[in-house]
Write a protein that holds these residues in place. Structure first.
Motif, short mmCIF file in Angstrom:
data_model
loop_
_atom_site.label_atom_id
_atom_site.label_comp_id
_atom_site.label_asym_id
_atom_site.label_seq_id
_atom_site.Cartn_x
_atom_site.Cartn_y
_atom_site.Cartn_z
N TRP A 15 0.72 -1.41 -0.08
CA TRP A 15 -0.22 -0.04 -0.04
C TRP A 15 0.86 1.25 0.01
CZ3 TRP A 15 -0.74 -3.88 3.63
CH2 TRP A 15 -1.36 -4.84 3.32
N GLU A 107 -1.92 6.14 -8.04
CA GLU A 107 -2.95 5.39 -6.88
C GLU A 107 -4.21 4.91 -7.44
OE1 GLU A 107 -5.10 6.63 -2.66
OE2 GLU A 107 -3.99 8.51 -4.09
N LYS A 111 -5.06 1.08 -7.07
CA LYS A 111 -6.07 0.60 -6.26
C LYS A 111 -7.14 -0.50 -7.24
CE LYS A 111 -6.28 4.03 -2.59
NZ LYS A 111 -7.19 5.02 -2.17
N VAL A 227 -5.74 -5.46 -1.91
CA VAL A 227 -6.50 -4.44 -1.16
C VAL A 227 -6.09 -4.48 0.60
CG1 VAL A 227 -8.70 -3.94 -2.35
CG2 VAL A 227 -8.44 -5.78 -0.82
N ASP A 232 -12.53 -3.45 0.98
CA ASP A 232 -12.16 -2.26 -0.14
C ASP A 232 -12.50 -3.14 -1.25
OD1 ASP A 232 -11.28 -0.82 1.79
OD2 ASP A 232 -9.10 -1.70 2.03
#
Length: 256
Positions: A15, A107, A111, A227, A232
């Protein structure tokens, strides 16, 4: 070119989207694209059914951005493909080994890819829960243009529609419950214990595999990004199940 393997920082922290590294080498690939090799990276190279990260590398003392369009891995070395923003060919001569750089991963793309990849693993878990655990996991495609997971074995045609509904309901129930997602590099025996007592044949018994766990469910060896929490993923839509020629494909997507 330096043959030392690239340190994969995303292996330990999936992350983290910003980091620093040192330039190892720069050259042009056979296709004419510029390539940067760094001593370490947080960029995920395409593989395992997951697309590569994009973003940019900032070269500090030159005040230059290298726009990363693609990332690949070869023999343990990660190759960052892209272009220098606003510079021509003459820039090559001043880019030397040892320069300090900062890495910035896009990002939104990370994601999205992590949600798609995690959803694929979640479906593997749910196949067991709806009574299809006898199907052996095979290939997977976690790209946004039509993700799917494949299993060896078939589902009878008269069960297909019900199993599709059950699979979607089970996956979204687990998403609603939530749960931590983790990735750990472990000794072989310990890794096998977390994966139901057995690892796939391609995992060497002398290795220390990276095991990803989705909540409290059994883990599996995986090198991709995921995630932070099952919740998420947000929502899974199982669009279709196809069984033929000894294989079953589950097509899915994620919704916000």
């Amino acid at each position: 070119m330096d043959n030392s393997p690239t340190q994969l920082d995303y292996y330990h922290d999936m992350w983290n989207l910003q980091s620093t590294a040192t330039l190892v080498s720069h050259f042009k690939g056979d296709d004419g694209r510029h390539v940067l090799i760094l001593d370490r990276t947080i960029f995920y190279p395409q593989g395992g059914g997951q697309p590569a990260d994009t973003g940019f590398v900032y070269i500090h003392d030159l005040d230059v951005k290298f726009l990363v369009h693609d990332v690949r891995s070869k023999d343990g070395i990660v190759l960052h493909y892209g272009v220098f923003e606003g510079f021509g060919e003459e820039f090559e001569t001043i880019l030397k080994k040892g320069k300090e750089v900062s890495l910035f991963v896009d990002e939104h793309r990370r994601k999205l890819n992590s949600r798609l990849h995690s959803a694929g693993h979640l479906l593997d878990i749910c196949m067991e829960k709806i009574g299809l655990g006898h199907l052996e996991p095979g290939k997977a495609y976690h790209f946004s243009d039509g993700p799917w997971v494949e299993y060896k074995g078939v589902i009878p045609p008269n069960e297909m529609q019900n199993k599709q509904k059950e699979l979607e309901l089970e996956a979204n129930a687990l998403i609603t419950m939530g749960g931590k997602v983790s990735a750990d590099i472990l000794p072989y025996d310990e890794a096998a214990m977390l994966c139901g007592g057995i690892l796939p044949d391609y995992v060497s018994k002398e290795s220390t595999p990276r095991i990803v766990r989705i909540g409290d469910n059994p883990g599996c060896p995986c090198g991709g990004t995921h995630v932070l929490n099952i919740s998420d993923i947000t929502k899974v839509k199982v669009s279709q199940i196809r069984s033929k020629k000894g294989l079953t494909k589950v097509y899915y997507n994620i919704e916000s």
